[in-house]
Design an enzyme around this catalytic site. Structure first.
Site, PDB file in Angstrom:
ATOM      1  N   GLY A  74      11.214 -43.446 -10.487  1.00  0.00           N
ATOM      2  CA  GLY A  74      10.451 -43.094  -9.308  1.00  0.00           C
ATOM      3  C   GLY A  74      10.039 -44.207  -8.374  1.00  0.00           C
ATOM      4  O   GLY A  74       9.439 -43.939  -7.334  1.00  0.00           O
ATOM      5  N   GLY A  75      10.345 -45.461  -8.701  1.00  0.00           N
ATOM      6  CA  GLY A  75       9.932 -46.562  -7.840  1.00  0.00           C
ATOM      7  C   GLY A  75      10.533 -46.493  -6.452  1.00  0.00           C
ATOM      8  O   GLY A  75       9.838 -46.683  -5.444  1.00  0.00           O
ATOM      9  N   LYS A  76      11.830 -46.211  -6.365  1.00  0.00           N
ATOM     10  CA  LYS A  76      12.485 -46.142  -5.057  1.00  0.00           C
ATOM     11  C   LYS A  76      12.076 -44.876  -4.308  1.00  0.00           C
ATOM     12  O   LYS A  76      11.968 -44.879  -3.073  1.00  0.00           O
ATOM     13  CB  LYS A  76      14.004 -46.219  -5.226  1.00  0.00           C
ATOM     14  CG  LYS A  76      14.486 -47.566  -5.767  1.00  0.00           C
ATOM     15  CD  LYS A  76      16.000 -47.610  -5.843  1.00  0.00           C
ATOM     16  CE  LYS A  76      16.480 -48.935  -6.427  1.00  0.00           C
ATOM     17  NZ  LYS A  76      16.135 -49.092  -7.849  1.00  0.00           N
ATOM     18  N   ASP A  95      16.859 -35.821 -10.568  1.00  0.00           N
ATOM     19  CA  ASP A  95      17.347 -36.535 -11.747  1.00  0.00           C
ATOM     20  C   ASP A  95      17.684 -35.499 -12.813  1.00  0.00           C
ATOM     21  O   ASP A  95      16.955 -34.519 -12.981  1.00  0.00           O
ATOM     22  CB  ASP A  95      16.314 -37.518 -12.275  1.00  0.00           C
ATOM     23  CG  ASP A  95      16.957 -38.610 -13.119  1.00  0.00           C
ATOM     24  OD1 ASP A  95      17.161 -39.720 -12.583  1.00  0.00           O
ATOM     25  OD2 ASP A  95      17.276 -38.348 -14.295  1.00  0.00           O
ATOM     26  N   ARG A 126      12.917 -38.062 -17.784  1.00  0.00           N
ATOM     27  CA  ARG A 126      12.796 -38.987 -16.650  1.00  0.00           C
ATOM     28  C   ARG A 126      12.129 -38.303 -15.458  1.00  0.00           C
ATOM     29  O   ARG A 126      11.370 -38.931 -14.714  1.00  0.00           O
ATOM     30  CB  ARG A 126      14.180 -39.524 -16.276  1.00  0.00           C
ATOM     31  CG  ARG A 126      14.722 -40.525 -17.287  1.00  0.00           C
ATOM     32  CD  ARG A 126      16.180 -40.861 -17.018  1.00  0.00           C
ATOM     33  NE  ARG A 126      16.386 -41.458 -15.707  1.00  0.00           N
ATOM     34  CZ  ARG A 126      16.222 -42.751 -15.441  1.00  0.00           C
ATOM     35  NH1 ARG A 126      15.840 -43.585 -16.405  1.00  0.00           N
ATOM     36  NH2 ARG A 126      16.449 -43.227 -14.232  1.00  0.00           N
ATOM     37  N   ASP A 186      22.480 -31.449 -11.913  1.00  0.00           N
ATOM     38  CA  ASP A 186      23.566 -32.391 -12.175  1.00  0.00           C
ATOM     39  C   ASP A 186      23.975 -33.012 -10.842  1.00  0.00           C
ATOM     40  O   ASP A 186      24.536 -32.340  -9.975  1.00  0.00           O
ATOM     41  CB  ASP A 186      24.749 -31.655 -12.813  1.00  0.00           C
ATOM     42  CG  ASP A 186      25.869 -32.594 -13.236  1.00  0.00           C
ATOM     43  OD1 ASP A 186      25.914 -33.750 -12.756  1.00  0.00           O
ATOM     44  OD2 ASP A 186      26.724 -32.180 -14.046  1.00  0.00           O
ATOM     45  N   GLY A 187      23.693 -34.296 -10.670  1.00  0.00           N
ATOM     46  CA  GLY A 187      23.957 -34.956  -9.395  1.00  0.00           C
ATOM     47  C   GLY A 187      25.411 -34.931  -8.983  1.00  0.00           C
ATOM     48  O   GLY A 187      25.725 -35.006  -7.789  1.00  0.00           O
ATOM     49  N   CYS A 236      21.358 -51.797 -11.263  1.00  0.00           N
ATOM     50  CA  CYS A 236      20.679 -53.012 -11.734  1.00  0.00           C
ATOM     51  C   CYS A 236      21.570 -53.699 -12.766  1.00  0.00           C
ATOM     52  O   CYS A 236      21.108 -54.166 -13.803  1.00  0.00           O
ATOM     53  CB  CYS A 236      19.295 -52.707 -12.287  1.00  0.00           C
ATOM     54  SG  CYS A 236      19.214 -51.345 -13.449  1.00  0.00           S
TER      55      CYS A 236
END
Length: 384
Positions: free
Chosen positions: A185-187, A204, A209, A237-238, A310
């Site tokens: 959730g940071g972005k 997500d 998550r 499902d992305g 990342c």
């Protein structure tokens, strides 16, 4: 007297029959039953030593020791709190707002004719985005965030490099935005801080998550925004988003699951280098291509997508970008153009250490003087 007491204790210990101690009180730790024979963190380091020593050459020892050292953080100011008061408190710690400081410096250079790169207005996410960091070489830590007078947390501690994909997205007021792999959730929080999202879909696949994402939204975002029409949280499902909501969004962030290199060197829990997750790790690039392709399909023609990880791995970074672009061209006759982000290196060189040899996109590499990242990001524009 003390000597007699000590002698008495020794005599008593000699007479104690350890066999009389009840079995339930005797325990010998069985290492093999409690610890993995090959810890995932060790397997991760072995993997990185083999692959990244080839990919980065002489840079790898410096990156390696930085990854194994304590990470540096930034404090993202929560604009839903009393942001001016929060900013003043962070300045008192000798921290600096790296976003607005870099923008101000860039504007002065542009006005003086010293730079041919795009103006800040063409790439900066929003002047409302504020993130404080300590100077290079300063390993000070921010105190834990606390609720402010308005009932929400004052700032969010994150890897400051994670803000670069949001900046690269170049949000404009009124944009319809998708965060395809939003948790933890940071972005997502950073996107909301811009004040540019008319609607934000945060998705997500993982329920656990999503729970973490909801917790962050509950802690940082007022109820009227969180529960209104501006933010929608889903667990789809992305990979199917192009079919579900194709040609819909002005801006899409695709921050895909990856090997999370720094986490994999420090945490056994949920480590993708566990032997039981070998197949999952091997097919990661395929999943990443599918997610990026879905994000591009969900974007309106003329809209923008930022892909990020990342991870340091070019197999998860440049190769995925190139693979998704080829997939859309061959299967959907959709043309996608990679946008130049080299000016990010110059704008943020005082805060981050960038790798200069990416084929496409930009990569922040860990450095002991600026121990952020790794963070790869690449901006694309859907042409058709």
């Amino acid at each position: 007297m003390a000597a007699l007491t000590l002698r008495g204790v020794r005599e008593l210990l000699k007479r104690v029959d350890l066999a009389t101690v009840p079995r339930r009180h005797r325990y010998k730790k069985k290492w093999a039953a409690t610890e993995p024979k090959f810890p995932a963190v060790r397997l991760a380091l072995q993997n990185f030593d083999m692959t990244y020593s080839v990919q980065f050459g002489d840079l790898w020892p410096s990156i390696r020791v930085s990854l194994l050292s304590e990470q540096k953080y930034g404090a993202l100011v929560n604009n839903f709190a009393a942001w001016d008061h929060v900013s003043a408190k962070l300045e008192q710690l000798s921290a600096k707002d790296f976003v607005n400081e870099a923008i101000s410096h860039w504007e002065l250079q542009s006005e003086g004719g010293q730079s041919a790169a795009p103006s800040p207005a063409s790439w900066a996410c929003s002047p409302n985005l504020r993130c404080f960091t300590f100077d290079r070489g300063d390993i000070s830590r921010f105190p834990p965030a606390r609720p402010g007078s308005l009932g929400v947390m004052e700032y969010y501690l994150m890897d400051a490099a994670s803000l670069l994909p949001v900046l690269a997205l170049g949000l404009q007021p009124g944009d319809i935005v998708l965060d395809l792999c939003a948790a933890p959730g940071g972005k997502t929080l950073a996107l909301l801080q811009t004040g540019c999202c008319r609607n934000l879909a945060a998705n997500d696949l993982s329920p656990s998550r999503i729970a973490r994402l909801q917790k962050i939204l509950h802690s940082y975002v007022p109820e009227e925004i969180r529960d209104g029409n501006q933010v929608r949280v889903t667990s789809w499902d992305g990979r199917k988003w192009g079919e579900l909501e194709g040609d819909t969004y002005d801006r899409v962030l695709v921050d895909v699951p990856c090997t999370t290199d720094r986490h994999s060197l420090h945490e056994e829990e949920n480590n993708i280098f566990k032997r039981s997750r070998k197949k999952e790790r091997q097919i990661l690039p395929v999943l990443q291509v599918q997610l990026l392709a879905a994000g591009l399909l969900a974007t309106k023609p003329g809209g923008h997508v930022v892909y990020s990880t990342c991870s340091l791995s070019h197999l998860q970074n440049e190769y995925v970008v190139q693979g998704a672009i080829e997939l859309l061209a061959n299967q959907y006759s959709i043309q996608v153009q990679v946008e130049d982000l080299t000016h990010f290196r110059r704008v943020f060189m005082d805060t981050f250490c960038f790798f200069s040899s990416c084929q496409v996109g930009e990569l922040v590499i860990p450095n002991l003087m600026a121990n952020f990242g790794p963070m790869y990001f690449c901006k694309m524009r859907r042409l058709t």
